[in-house]
Structures are given as C-alpha cells and as structure tokens.
Design a protein around this motif. Structure first.
Motif, PDB file in Angstrom:
ATOM      1  N   ALA A 131       0.833  -1.212   0.000  1.00 41.19           N
ATOM      2  CA  ALA A 131       0.000   0.000   0.000  1.00 41.19           C
ATOM      3  C   ALA A 131       0.866   1.260   0.000  1.00 41.19           C
ATOM      4  N   SER A 132       1.980   1.228   0.752  1.00 41.32           N
ATOM      5  CA  SER A 132       2.887   2.380   0.797  1.00 41.32           C
ATOM      6  C   SER A 132       3.598   2.575  -0.539  1.00 41.32           C
ATOM      7  N   ILE A 135       1.239   4.281  -2.794  1.00 42.04           N
ATOM      8  CA  ILE A 135       1.165   5.721  -2.498  1.00 42.04           C
ATOM      9  C   ILE A 135       2.305   6.456  -3.204  1.00 42.04           C
ATOM     10  N   ILE A 247      -5.843  10.908  -1.066  1.00 40.06           N
ATOM     11  CA  ILE A 247      -5.544   9.519  -0.708  1.00 40.06           C
ATOM     12  C   ILE A 247      -5.765   9.365   0.787  1.00 40.06           C
ATOM     13  N   VAL A 249      -5.585   6.693   4.001  1.00 39.41           N
ATOM     14  CA  VAL A 249      -5.122   5.405   4.527  1.00 39.41           C
ATOM     15  C   VAL A 249      -5.926   5.161   5.799  1.00 39.41           C
ATOM     16  N   PRO A 256      -0.531  -0.498   6.687  1.00 39.49           N
ATOM     17  CA  PRO A 256      -1.725  -0.290   5.864  1.00 39.49           C
ATOM     18  C   PRO A 256      -2.040  -1.461   4.926  1.00 39.49           C
ATOM     19  N   LEU A 259      -6.290   1.276   0.783  1.00 39.17           N
ATOM     20  CA  LEU A 259      -6.147   2.658   0.332  1.00 39.17           C
ATOM     21  C   LEU A 259      -7.469   3.112  -0.277  1.00 39.17           C
ATOM     22  N   VAL A 261      -8.550   6.077  -2.787  1.00 35.92           N
ATOM     23  CA  VAL A 261      -8.130   7.172  -3.661  1.00 35.92           C
ATOM     24  C   VAL A 261      -9.394   7.795  -4.253  1.00 35.92           C
ATOM     25  N   GLU A 265     -11.757   2.231  -3.217  1.00 32.76           N
ATOM     26  CA  GLU A 265     -10.980   1.409  -2.288  1.00 32.76           C
ATOM     27  C   GLU A 265     -10.183   0.307  -2.995  1.00 32.76           C
TER      28      GLU A 265
END
Length: 334
Positions: A131-132, A135, A247, A249, A256, A259, A261, A265
C-alpha cells in the motif's frame, strides 16, 4: 541463496518478525540463531520457532560466523549499544525503530555502519508495505496534483505498558508511535526537510510525552499535521490532500492494507501467520525483510526506500519536537 538471520532479543516484536519471515521462502530467508540476555528465554524462543541455536548473550550472537544479518528488537535505549556491537562484528543490521534515542546516536550508528562497511536500516516497516509503495507510485505520477496537506494520527491506550511510559525504557508517545506519523509525512514529501517545526504536547509524571501534536511546514505552502498519544485510541488514519485527488489510509496507517483514492478502495492484504501475533498485521514485516535481502545481495549498504539520511532527518525532527515540549532523555546529555 538464503539470507541467514540472527534475532536479537526474544520479546514480542522479535516473535512477530520471526513469524513474518516464515511467510517467505525458506530458500531465501532462514533464522539460524536467537539471543536473549537470559539463556532460558532464548531457548524457549528457539523451540517455539524451530531455530537451531540459542544464545544467552548478544556477544555470542555477534561472534556467530554463520549469520548474515541481525534483527535488533530490543527496547529503544539499547539500540545504539547493541547495534554497534553487531556492526563492529561486521554484521549487517536491521534495527527496530527508532534507530536510536536521538540524532547524535543515529549518526553514531550510521558512522559505525560505514566504518565496518555493513548494511544498516531502520526497521520502519510501514515504508515497504504494498500500500505504501502504491502511495509513492501515485505521488510520482502526480495523481493527486500538488500535495497541499498531509495528516497522520496514531493513538493507543498504552498507559499501562511500562515500555511506553517510563523514561529509562525510552518511553513517550512520539518515539514509540508518533514516529510512524512523522515518517509517513517524510515519505510523502520525499525526504524533504521541513522549513518549520512546531510541537505542542502534554507530559506524564514520568517526564515523557503522553500526547503530542507536531505541525511541519514545507516549501511551497505545504503543511503536515501529526498527532500521537499513548492515552487513548485515535482513528489512526492518514490523509494526503492534493489539488486533484485525496488519498486516505484508513486504520491502521502504520501497517496499511487498504487505500482509498478519491473514495475508490483497493485492498492489499498481508499473509496469515502460522502462530498468533502480538501486534496487528505483523506478517507485513516480511516486506522490510525482502528489502534487506535485496540490498545485501546487491552489495548495497543502505536502502533508498529508508535511507540513512531518512533516519537522520526523522531523528532530527523528533529531537526538535521533544525540545519544544520539554522531553529530555539521559542520552540527550551524554
């Protein structure tokens, strides 16, 4: 080839990290030894995790020639001493966050790694979650437009946990959990140093911070607000607000798996553990372990995703925030 791990300390976080390693291929990651300050604890840990060797001292682990990298899961104030022990013994090190108690100690760790020509990384596991990575990908593609505001909060009811509230154990909301909020902001702003740091907080009778709010001002009129507390549960979310998109979290922002956005989801589930975990989503520590293996096999001495400069900036900001709130550890005067 398998990366051969030594585990330093037989506590809760070391348990979870070892469980996380088991979700990876055995041909790539093997735990070959564990050390604790009491041999009985190391032996019990070794038995639970099927680890071949158990040591009753960290020095024995440092001297083991069959270890490629050591995971340091001791309490915060021991990170410097233990980290130096392993790096001076020419061992690569993945050290739990915070890398050390303050910037001065972090710089000592980095200097030791360079002197011994070994790999060193602060175990900010959040940075390596899928997830990071997503991002960072979205930000690099300008998917949110210009980032205007970042918000991150982490609060948990930890007042009954000595490690979180006692000064000699390295307690305090910022160092223990607020660090996740600060690192998130620095990840979003790509390691840029803030122009201004403003911190406000309340302290416990023990002299450490119960709660803190840190506001960071970056170039181009960009702001970030980080909130942390060891007195209560917060929503534990993070938000990146841009001119084109947002975004979000959702909880738990430090590990995480979801997400949002612009409200859409996406799920990024972590693997199931083979043993019960102490902390949520801990199998996600596998991602930082994969990064360590990638770097070590490539001959790298630091990770570009969580570099030495990243760790230094993180410590620098926390030092200043603590200074403003009046949290002073014994390590600050040494």
């Amino acid at each position: 080839m398998a990366l051969r791990w030594g585990i330093c300390s037989a506590g809760k976080i070391s348990h979870d990290f070892t469980v996380a390693l088991r979700t990876l291929q055995a041909e790539q990651h093997q735990v070959v030894a564990v050390a604790a300050r009491e041999l009985a604890h190391a032996q019990e840990f070794a038995q639970k995790h099927s680890i071949p060797r158990a040591y009753g001292s960290y020095e024995e682990l440092a001297e083991d020639p069959e270890i490629d990298v050591v995971y340091v899961g001791t309490i915060h104030p021991h990170h410097l001493r233990v980290g130096l022990l392993f790096m001076n013994a020419k061992k690569n090190v993945l050290c739990e966050k915070p890398l050390a108690m303050n910037l001065k100690e972090v710089q000592q760790m980095i200097s030791a790694a360079r002197r011994s020509d070994v790999f060193l990384m602060e175990a900010v596991w959040t940075r390596f979650f899928p997830a990071s990575l997503e991002i960072s990908r979205l930000l690099s593609q300008n998917a949110v437009g210009q980032v205007k505001l970042v918000r991150a909060d982490f609060g948990a009811a930890l007042l009954g946990v000595p490690r979180a509230v006692q000064k000699h154990l390295g307690g305090g909301a910022l160092l223990d959990i607020g660090i996740y909020c600060i690192q998130f902001v620095l990840m979003v702003f790509n390691g840029e140093k803030p122009e201004q740091i403003q911190a406000s907080g309340v302290c416990l009778d023990t002299g450490v911070d119960e709660a803190m709010v840190v506001t960071l001002k970056f170039s181009g009129h960009r702001l970030a607000v980080c909130t942390c507390t060891v007195a209560a549960e917060l929503p534990n979310e993070a938000l990146i607000v841009g001119t084109e998109a947002t975004i979000k979290v959702p909880a738990h922002m430090w590990c995480p798996t979801t997400l949002l956005v612009n409200g859409v989801e996406t799920q990024f589930p972590v693997p199931d553990p083979h043993l019960p975990l102490n902390f949520i989503n801990s199998t996600g520590m596998r991602y930082e372990a994969e990064e360590v293996r990638r770097c070590v096999l490539a001959g790298l001495k630091e990770s570009s995703r969580m570099s030495h400069a990243d760790s230094a900036l993180l410590a620098d900001i926390m030092d200043e925030a603590r200074r403003q709130v009046g949290v002073v550890y014994s390590q600050d005067s040494q």
